[in-house]
Design an enzyme around this catalytic site. Structure first.
Site, short mmCIF file in Angstrom:
data_model
loop_
_atom_site.label_atom_id
_atom_site.label_comp_id
_atom_site.label_asym_id
_atom_site.label_seq_id
_atom_site.Cartn_x
_atom_site.Cartn_y
_atom_site.Cartn_z
CG ASP A 12 -14.34 -8.82 47.02
OD1 ASP A 12 -14.29 -7.65 46.60
OD2 ASP A 12 -15.38 -9.31 47.49
CB SER A 13 -13.52 -5.24 49.96
OG SER A 13 -14.79 -5.45 49.40
CB CYS A 75 -12.87 -5.90 44.62
SG CYS A 75 -13.43 -4.40 45.43
CD GLU A 154 -21.74 -9.36 52.78
OE1 GLU A 154 -21.84 -9.15 54.01
OE2 GLU A 154 -20.73 -9.09 52.11
CB CYS A 186 -22.13 -5.54 42.70
SG CYS A 186 -21.76 -5.97 44.43
CG HIS A 188 -22.14 -9.06 47.38
ND1 HIS A 188 -20.98 -8.31 47.33
CD2 HIS A 188 -22.19 -9.59 48.63
CE1 HIS A 188 -20.35 -8.39 48.49
NE2 HIS A 188 -21.06 -9.16 49.29
#
Length: 266
Positions: A12-13, A75, A154, A186, A188
Site C-alpha cells: 500500500d502507499s 491500495c 490515521e 478506501c 482506511h
C-alpha cells in the site's frame, strides 16, 4: 514455481492497507505475510496513473524478491490504475481491493442502488463504477469522495462529535439517494465503520473491501492448492521512510501485532 509455504506479499502507499492485512490474519492464520508501505511516496491519490504504476512495479519487485506466492494490492488507487500492468508482468496471481468489494456489493444489493465512498483519486478513476457495471449493468451507482476520513482514521479520531459530524456531512447526499449498499472504497474507512453505519442507518449494508479481499485471497489459494497447511503464520513489515510514524499509526490498526518495521532504501 510458487509453493504453499511461500508468503503472501501486500503493498500500500502507507498504513491503510493494514486493514487488509488484519483481515488476512483473521481469514488465513497459517499464512506468512510480507507488507510494504511506500510511506516515502505517500499519498498515491494525487499522483498520475503512470507514476502510480511505476511505484507499484517497484513495490512488487521488492516483494517478488521475498519469494511470495501471491500479491495483494492493498491500495485502491493502485488497484484502479496499475492492476493490469502488474498481472501481466509477474508470474504469481495479483488481487486488488476493488473487484472483491464490487462483487460483494453487486451480490448484496436488493434495490439495485449502490453507493461508493473513497478518496478523490479512487472516485475520479471510475474504477468502482466500471467494476460494478460490468457485474450488473442496471445498477444505479452513487459515489462520494471523502478525503478527510483518511486523516481522521490515521489520527485515531474514530469516535466522538467531530468525526461524527464529518461523516454525517459527507454521507448526507448518499443517505437521501436511497442506496441499500455502501462500499467502503478506501482501506482506511473500516476504522470508521461504526460511525458510517450509524450515519447510514441499519437498512444500508456496508461492504468492507478489506474483508472481501481477504475472502478472495482465501478462495484463490484454496482453488490453486496454495494454502499453507501447517504452522502459525507471521507478519513482517517494511517501509520506505522512517518507520516511527508507520508503527505508531499502524498500531491503531493492528495493536501489538505491529511492533517494528524495517526501512528499505529507494
Amino acid at each position: 514455481m510458487a509453493s504453499r509455504d511461500d508468503a503472501i506479499g501486500i503493498f500500500d502507499s502507507g498504513v491503510g492497507g493494514l486493514t487488509v492485512l488484519h483481515a488476512l490474519l483473521a481469514a488465513l492464520p497459517r499464512e506468512d505475510l510480507v507488507y510494504l508501505g511506500d510511506t516515502g511516496r505517500y499519498p498515491y491519490g494525487t499522483k498520475s496513473a503512470e507514476t502510480v504504476t511505476r511505484y507499484s512495479i517497484e513495490n512488487v519487485d521488492f516483494l517478488i524478491a521475498k519469494g511470495v506466492k501471491l500479491l495483494v494490492v492493498a491500495c485502491n488507487t493502485a488497484s484502479s490504475v496499475a492492476l493490469a500492468a502488474l498481472a501481466a508482468r509477474y508470474p504469481v496471481p495479483v488481487i486488488g481491493v476493488i473487484e472483491p468489494g464490487a462483487r460483494a456489493a453487486a451480490a448484496r444489493t436488493r434495490n439495485g442502488r449502490v453507493g461508493v465512498i473513497g478518496t478523490e483519486g479512487t472516485i475520479a478513476s471510475g474504477a468502482y463504477t466500471a467494476a460494478l457495471r460490468a457485474l450488473r449493468p442496471g445498477l444505479e451507482i452513487y459515489t462520494r469522495p471523502c478525503p478527510l476520513l483518511v486523516a481522521l482514521a490515521e489520527e485515531g479520531w474514530v469516535e466522538g462529535p467531530i468525526p461524527r459530524a464529518v461523516v454525517e456531512t459527507y454521507l448526507a447526499t448518499l443517505k437521501k439517494s436511497g442506496i441499500d449498499t455502501l462500499v467502503l472504497g478506501c482501506t482506511h474507512y473500516p476504522l470508521l465503520k461504526a460511525l458510517i453505519a450509524e450515519a447510514m442507518g441499519e437498512r444500508v449494508v456496508l461492504i468492507d473491501s478489506a474483508e472481501e479481499t481477504a475472502r478472495a485471497v482465501a478462495e484463490l489459494l484454496g482453488g490453486q492448492g496454495l494454502e499453507r497447511q501447517r504452522g502459525a503464520g507471521s507478519a513482517s513489515f517494511f517501509v520506505t521512510d522512517v518507520p516511527d510514524r508507520f508503527v505508531r499509526i499502524g498500531q491503531r490498526f493492528l495493536g501489538a501485532r505491529l511492533e517494528s518495521a524495517v526501512r528499505i532504501e529507494r
